[in-house]
Scaffold this active site. Structure first.
Site, PDB file in Angstrom:
ATOM      1  N   PRO A   9       0.857  -1.340  -0.188  1.00  0.00           N
ATOM      2  CA  PRO A   9       0.029  -0.051   0.127  1.00  0.00           C
ATOM      3  C   PRO A   9       0.807   1.122  -0.024  1.00  0.00           C
ATOM      4  O   PRO A   9       1.988   1.269   0.662  1.00  0.00           O
ATOM      5  CB  PRO A   9      -0.839   0.007   1.103  1.00  0.00           C
ATOM      6  CG  PRO A   9      -0.406  -1.407   1.998  1.00  0.00           C
ATOM      7  CD  PRO A   9       0.439  -2.078   1.250  1.00  0.00           C
ATOM      8  N   ALA A  77       3.058  -0.719   4.856  1.00  0.00           N
ATOM      9  CA  ALA A  77       2.382  -1.232   6.054  1.00  0.00           C
ATOM     10  C   ALA A  77       1.951  -2.593   6.626  1.00  0.00           C
ATOM     11  O   ALA A  77       1.782  -2.822   7.783  1.00  0.00           O
ATOM     12  CB  ALA A  77       1.064  -0.234   6.170  1.00  0.00           C
ATOM     13  N   HIS A 100      12.746  -2.363   2.480  1.00  0.00           N
ATOM     14  CA  HIS A 100      11.940  -1.213   2.777  1.00  0.00           C
ATOM     15  C   HIS A 100      12.930  -0.025   2.269  1.00  0.00           C
ATOM     16  O   HIS A 100      13.954   0.108   2.417  1.00  0.00           O
ATOM     17  CB  HIS A 100      11.853  -1.360   4.221  1.00  0.00           C
ATOM     18  CG  HIS A 100      11.020  -2.233   4.713  1.00  0.00           C
ATOM     19  ND1 HIS A 100       9.656  -2.184   4.580  1.00  0.00           N
ATOM     20  CD2 HIS A 100      11.409  -3.348   5.337  1.00  0.00           C
ATOM     21  CE1 HIS A 100       9.201  -3.529   5.031  1.00  0.00           C
ATOM     22  NE2 HIS A 100      10.087  -4.226   5.386  1.00  0.00           N
TER      23      HIS A 100
END
Length: 142
Positions: A9, A77, A100
């Site tokens: 997301p 998330a 990440h």
């Protein structure tokens, strides 16, 4: 070698989303950078991005049937909440690297937990977009 790059997301909002954390480059810029590196490595890369947990699970499961050799996943998330993504990665047993852009361990406390990490061969965090290239090289060497 075929690598699937999965982004969760809000990753489609790169370049707009919190540029002080994620920078000003866009999701399309990220894809172009990965494709250029894949060409140099002789790898085929496909991309999937969704804001929906179930769609991400479906993409991981489909990777098994498509005989994907490796997965690069930035669950965003869902890193901190999704047992479903963990179970999907365990089910398909495809070599996976968690990536990440920022370093979740240096951010809010709730971001310090990764549900997916135990199903991944490596985690690359806080290296910006080049972290995806590190993950790609790692999978190509595996």
């Amino acid at each position: 070698m075929h690598i699937l790059v999965i982004n969760g997301p809000n990753m489609n909002m790169l370049g707009i989303r919190q540029p002080e954390i994620y920078g000003s480059a866009t999701y399309e810029d990220l894809k172009a950078m990965i494709l250029a590196e894949a060409r140099q490595l002789g790898a085929e890369v496909s991309f999937f991005q969704s804001n929906h947990e179930g769609a991400l699970v479906d993409a991981i499961q489909q990777a098994y049937f498509d005989k994907v050799d490796g997965i690069i996943i930035n669950p965003a998330a869902y890193t901190h909440t999704s047992v479903a993504l963990l179970d999907a990665l365990k089910a398909v047993a495809i070599p996976t690297v968690e990536v990440h852009v920022s370093d979740p361990d240096s951010r809010e406390e709730f971001r310090h937990v990764s549900y997916l990490r135990s199903a991944c061969m490596a985690t690359i965090r806080g290296h910006g977009f080049p972290g995806y290239l590190e993950a790609l090289r790692l999978l190509c060497r595996h």
